[in-house]
Design an enzyme around this catalytic site. Sequence first.
Site, short mmCIF file in Angstrom:
data_model
loop_
_atom_site.label_atom_id
_atom_site.label_comp_id
_atom_site.label_asym_id
_atom_site.label_seq_id
_atom_site.Cartn_x
_atom_site.Cartn_y
_atom_site.Cartn_z
N CYS A 94 0.84 -1.19 0.00
CA CYS A 94 0.00 0.00 0.00
C CYS A 94 0.87 1.25 0.00
CB CYS A 94 -0.89 -0.01 1.24
SG CYS A 94 -2.01 1.39 1.35
N HIS A 136 -9.24 -3.54 -2.02
CA HIS A 136 -8.25 -2.83 -1.21
C HIS A 136 -8.56 -1.34 -1.17
CE1 HIS A 136 -3.93 -2.10 0.09
NE2 HIS A 136 -4.29 -0.89 -0.35
N GLU A 137 -8.80 -0.75 -2.35
CA GLU A 137 -9.07 0.69 -2.41
C GLU A 137 -10.41 1.03 -1.76
OE1 GLU A 137 -6.60 2.52 -3.03
OE2 GLU A 137 -5.40 0.92 -3.91
N HIS A 140 -10.07 1.55 1.89
CA HIS A 140 -9.61 2.90 2.25
C HIS A 140 -10.79 3.85 2.41
CE1 HIS A 140 -5.27 2.71 2.14
NE2 HIS A 140 -5.28 2.09 0.97
#
Length: 170
Positions: A94, A136-137, A140
């Site tokens: 990341c 993953h994004e 966030h």
Amino acid sequence: MALLPILEFPDPRLRTKAVRVGVAEVVSSSFQTLLDDMFETMYAAPGIGLAATQVNVHQRFMVVDVSEEKNAPMVFINPEIVTREGDQVFQEGCLSVPGIHADVTRALSIVVRFLDRHGDEQQLTAEGLLAVCIQHEMDHLDGKLFIDYLSPLKRDMVRRKLEKQRRRAS
């Protein structure tokens, strides 16, 4: 276009939950410029995905390009995962947790609904690396980091390693 500063763990702003983007804002020139700046920042880092939260913009959008040639830019605004299937373990890194990589289990295949950079609704089936990157994004955007999937012991080791890297850099 401009390079944007990327927030790094343990910056508490990375834990902020992002809010939805209005369709009228999506088509504004300032938003389009921000998308271009995010792509430039992601490519320069270099990375394959960047969520708005990572550049201290707490709105639900992200940019992704998992192509080898870096010629397949994708924008996901207000993304929602409609379905998930299977599991895969992928070693993730990341831009907000530099120098750290760890195995994370995520869905093998997802269907995601989102607005594209023109404000048009889209639906995409993603597998493999693209599915991992999208998940993953999207984490966030919910204030979650890939290291949150690690055991408390491993997370503490990551924190100490990052502190050591910062001391060396200064």
